[in-house]
Design a protein around this motif. Structure first.
Motif, mmCIF file in Angstrom:
data_model
loop_
_atom_site.group_PDB
_atom_site.id
_atom_site.type_symbol
_atom_site.label_atom_id
_atom_site.label_comp_id
_atom_site.label_asym_id
_atom_site.label_seq_id
_atom_site.Cartn_x
_atom_site.Cartn_y
_atom_site.Cartn_z
ATOM 1 N N VAL A 80 11.126 12.784 17.008
ATOM 2 C CA VAL A 80 12.311 12.076 17.487
ATOM 3 C C VAL A 80 12.091 11.558 18.908
ATOM 4 C CG1 VAL A 80 14.741 12.345 18.086
ATOM 5 C CG2 VAL A 80 13.871 13.314 15.956
ATOM 6 N N ALA A 81 11.386 12.320 19.737
ATOM 7 C CA ALA A 81 11.084 11.845 21.090
ATOM 8 C C ALA A 81 10.255 10.564 21.046
ATOM 9 C CB ALA A 81 10.344 12.928 21.874
ATOM 10 N N ILE A 82 9.291 10.511 20.146
ATOM 11 C CA ILE A 82 8.451 9.319 20.017
ATOM 12 C C ILE A 82 9.245 8.166 19.414
ATOM 13 C CG2 ILE A 82 6.431 8.360 18.844
ATOM 14 C CD1 ILE A 82 5.145 11.116 19.128
ATOM 15 N N VAL A 83 10.081 8.457 18.413
ATOM 16 C CA VAL A 83 10.912 7.410 17.813
ATOM 17 C C VAL A 83 11.849 6.813 18.858
ATOM 18 C CG1 VAL A 83 12.773 6.986 16.165
ATOM 19 C CG2 VAL A 83 10.764 8.279 15.466
ATOM 20 N N ILE A 191 11.197 -1.933 11.596
ATOM 21 C CA ILE A 191 10.786 -1.588 10.228
ATOM 22 C C ILE A 191 9.482 -0.802 10.257
ATOM 23 C CG2 ILE A 191 10.111 -2.535 7.990
ATOM 24 C CD1 ILE A 191 11.880 -4.927 8.552
ATOM 25 N N ILE A 192 8.567 -1.239 11.118
ATOM 26 C CA ILE A 192 7.287 -0.538 11.242
ATOM 27 C C ILE A 192 7.500 0.868 11.781
ATOM 28 C CG2 ILE A 192 5.027 -0.581 12.362
ATOM 29 C CD1 ILE A 192 5.220 -3.610 12.444
ATOM 30 N N THR A 193 8.354 0.997 12.805
ATOM 31 C CA THR A 193 8.593 2.326 13.369
ATOM 32 C C THR A 193 9.272 3.247 12.362
ATOM 33 O OG1 THR A 193 10.741 1.674 14.305
ATOM 34 C CG2 THR A 193 8.784 1.322 15.671
ATOM 35 N N SER A 194 10.144 2.689 11.516
ATOM 36 C CA SER A 194 10.800 3.506 10.494
ATOM 37 C C SER A 194 9.787 4.013 9.474
ATOM 38 C CB SER A 194 11.896 2.710 9.793
ATOM 39 O OG SER A 194 12.913 2.322 10.700
ATOM 40 N N LEU A 195 8.880 3.141 9.050
ATOM 41 C CA LEU A 195 7.842 3.559 8.110
ATOM 42 C C LEU A 195 6.942 4.629 8.725
ATOM 43 C CD1 LEU A 195 6.812 0.125 6.547
ATOM 44 C CD2 LEU A 195 8.078 1.973 5.428
ATOM 45 N N MET A 196 6.595 4.452 9.988
ATOM 46 C CA MET A 196 5.779 5.449 10.667
ATOM 47 C C MET A 196 6.499 6.790 10.730
ATOM 48 S SD MET A 196 4.293 3.089 13.782
ATOM 49 C CE MET A 196 3.607 4.485 14.669
ATOM 50 N N MET A 197 7.812 6.767 10.913
ATOM 51 C CA MET A 197 8.572 8.018 11.001
ATOM 52 C C MET A 197 8.620 8.726 9.650
ATOM 53 S SD MET A 197 12.557 8.671 12.071
ATOM 54 C CE MET A 197 13.176 7.995 10.514
ATOM 55 N N PHE A 198 8.977 7.991 8.602
ATOM 56 C CA PHE A 198 9.136 8.623 7.300
ATOM 57 C C PHE A 198 7.801 9.080 6.710
ATOM 58 C CE2 PHE A 198 13.115 6.022 7.234
ATOM 59 C CZ PHE A 198 13.996 7.097 7.243
ATOM 60 N N PHE A 199 6.714 8.414 7.092
ATOM 61 C CA PHE A 199 5.395 8.798 6.595
ATOM 62 C C PHE A 199 4.592 9.471 7.705
ATOM 63 C CE2 PHE A 199 6.701 5.578 3.596
ATOM 64 C CZ PHE A 199 6.280 6.089 2.380
ATOM 65 N N SER A 200 5.207 10.448 8.350
ATOM 66 C CA SER A 200 4.530 11.194 9.412
ATOM 67 C C SER A 200 4.667 12.687 9.152
ATOM 68 C CB SER A 200 5.125 10.852 10.787
ATOM 69 O OG SER A 200 6.386 11.470 10.957
ATOM 70 N N VAL A 217 -1.355 9.391 6.169
ATOM 71 C CA VAL A 217 -0.275 10.057 6.906
ATOM 72 C C VAL A 217 -0.845 10.916 8.025
ATOM 73 C CG1 VAL A 217 1.593 11.731 6.724
ATOM 74 C CG2 VAL A 217 1.270 10.030 4.925
ATOM 75 N N ARG A 218 -1.920 11.624 7.748
ATOM 76 C CA ARG A 218 -2.492 12.557 8.723
ATOM 77 C C ARG A 218 -3.052 11.846 9.944
ATOM 78 N NH1 ARG A 218 -7.763 15.332 9.185
ATOM 79 N NH2 ARG A 218 -7.415 17.366 10.175
ATOM 80 N N ASN A 219 -3.563 10.632 9.767
ATOM 81 C CA ASN A 219 -4.254 9.952 10.864
ATOM 82 C C ASN A 219 -3.495 8.771 11.440
ATOM 83 O OD1 ASN A 219 -7.034 11.348 10.888
ATOM 84 N ND2 ASN A 219 -6.802 10.806 8.736
ATOM 85 N N GLN A 220 -2.293 8.488 10.951
ATOM 86 C CA GLN A 220 -1.551 7.375 11.533
ATOM 87 C C GLN A 220 -1.053 7.759 12.933
ATOM 88 O OE1 GLN A 220 1.959 6.989 12.079
ATOM 89 N NE2 GLN A 220 3.070 8.042 10.454
ATOM 90 N N PRO A 221 -0.776 6.776 13.799
ATOM 91 C CA PRO A 221 -0.518 7.061 15.217
ATOM 92 C C PRO A 221 0.580 8.076 15.477
ATOM 93 C CG PRO A 221 -0.806 4.707 14.884
ATOM 94 C CD PRO A 221 -0.796 5.319 13.524
ATOM 95 N N MET A 222 1.709 7.966 14.778
ATOM 96 C CA MET A 222 2.810 8.892 15.065
ATOM 97 C C MET A 222 2.475 10.307 14.641
ATOM 98 S SD MET A 222 6.882 8.620 14.127
ATOM 99 C CE MET A 222 7.017 7.049 14.963
ATOM 100 N N SER A 223 1.763 10.465 13.523
ATOM 101 C CA SER A 223 1.415 11.801 13.047
ATOM 102 C C SER A 223 0.505 12.533 14.029
ATOM 103 C CB SER A 223 0.739 11.710 11.676
ATOM 104 O OG SER A 223 1.648 11.353 10.666
ATOM 105 N N VAL A 224 -0.498 11.854 14.532
ATOM 106 C CA VAL A 224 -1.415 12.540 15.449
ATOM 107 C C VAL A 224 -0.713 12.891 16.761
ATOM 108 C CG1 VAL A 224 -3.479 11.530 14.435
ATOM 109 C CG2 VAL A 224 -2.340 10.321 16.288
ATOM 110 N N ALA A 225 0.218 12.027 17.202
ATOM 111 C CA ALA A 225 0.978 12.337 18.412
ATOM 112 C C ALA A 225 1.891 13.534 18.184
ATOM 113 C CB ALA A 225 1.786 11.123 18.857
#
Length: 270
Positions: A80-83, A191-200, A217-225
C-alpha cells in the motif's frame, strides 16, 4: 571602494549553484502547498492508501494469516505504501500537464530563475510527498498491529524504498505528461499500477497464484520491492529483492530521465 560596494550588492547570476538551491527550495514549497490544497492529490497520497490498507486487513488479512500462518500486514503495508507513491505520482503528472497547458511553466521559464530548479523542485517535492505518505500508511499499520522487528536501520531503509521506487516511477509519469496533451493518457497509467498491485506478492502469497505466472509475479517491480520491505520489517530475504528493486528503478531512470528533462524544457518554452 565603489567597486567593492558594487560587487557586494550585485545580484547573483541566475545560473549559479546558490541560485539553484534557493530557487529549488522556493519552487518545492510552491508545489507542496499546491498539492496540499488539491483534494485529488490528498486523496491519492493519504486517504485512499490508508483506506485500502484497512480494507485489505478486514477482507483478506485473516484469510491470508490462516493460509500462511503469517501476519498479512507485513505484505499489505509495503504494498500500500508503494501504491500510494505511484498514485500520487500520477496525480502530480496530471497537475504538471495542467500547468503546461495554462502557461504557468512558460511564465517560470521567462523569469530570472535557474533553468534546472523547476525539475529539481519536482523531484524533491515528490520525495517529500512519498515519504509523508509512507509515514501515514505505516502509522495506520501500527494501529492494526504492524511492527518493525529488524532494528532502526532496517526501519529507515524500509521508509526509503517507496521513495526510491516512487521517484523512478515519477520519472516515467513526467516523461508521459510533458509529451502528451491528454490527461487521460497520464491517468491511464493507473491501470498498470492496479495490475502490478493485484499481481504482486503483497496482495496474496506467491503460492496462491497459478504456477505458470509465478515467475512473473515474483520478479515484477512491485513484488520485489514488497519482498525487500517485508524482510526489512519482519523476516525474509533482503539482498536479492532489494537489489532487483534498485535495478528496476535504475532502468526506469536511465530510460526516461533524459526524455523527461527534454520534454520538461520544451513544455516550459511553449
Amino acid at each position: 571602494m565603489m567597486t567593492l560596494f558594487a560587487a557586494r550588492t550585485a545580484p547573483e547570476p541566475e545560473n549559479s549553484p546558490r541560485a539553484l538551491v534557493r530557487h529549488t527550495a522556493i519552487q518545492t514549497e510552491r508545489l507542496l502547498v499546491r498539492w496540499a490544497r488539491n483534494p485529488i492529490t490528498l486523496l491519492e497520497t493519504l486517504l485512499i492508501p490508508c483506506l485500502l490498507l484497512l480494507m485489505l486487513d478486514i477482507v483478506v488479512g485473516g484469510q491470508i494469516q490462516r493460509f500462511t500462518g503469517e501476519d498479512a500486514l507485513y505484505g499489505s503495508v509495503p504494498m500500500v505504501a508503494i501504491v500510494g507513491a505511484l498514485s500520487g505520482a500520477v496525480a502530480g503528472g496530471v497537475l504538471l500537464g495542467r500547468e503546461r497547458d495554462s502557461g504557468l511553466l512558460a511564465r517560470f521559464w521567462v523569469l530570472p530563475v535557474h533553468r534546472a530548479s523547476g525539475l529539481a523542485a519536482r523531484i524533491l517535492a515528490e520525495g517529500c510527498r512519498i515519504f509523508l505518505g509512507t509515514i501515514a500508511v505505516v502509522l495506520v499499520g501500527f494501529v492494526l498491529g504492524f511492527r518493525f522487528h529488524q532494528g532502526p536501520v532496517a526501519a529507515l531503509v524500509f521508509l526509503v524504498v517507496p521513495v526510491v521506487f516512487g521517484l523512478a516511477f515519477a520519472t516515467i509519469v513526467t516523461a508521459v505528461a510533458v509529451y502528451t496533451a491528454k490527461a487521460t493518457l497520464v491517468e491511464g497509467i493507473t491501470i498498470i499500477t492496479s495490475l502490478m498491485m493485484f499481481f504482486s506478492t503483497g496482495f496474496v502469497p506467491l503460492v496462491a497464484f497459478p504456477t505458470w505466472i509465478q515467475p512473473v509475479v515474483r520478479n515484477q517491480p512491485m513484488s520485489v520491492a514488497v519482498d525487500a520491505m517485508r524482510g526489512l520489517a519482519d523476516s525474509g530475504p533482503v539482498a536479492r529483492p532489494l537489489t532487483l528493486t534498485l535495478i528496476w528503478c535504475a532502468g526506469a531512470v536511465v530510460l526516461f530521465a533524459i526524455p523527461a528533462a527534454i520534454g520538461f524544457r520544451r513544455a516550459s518554452r511553449r
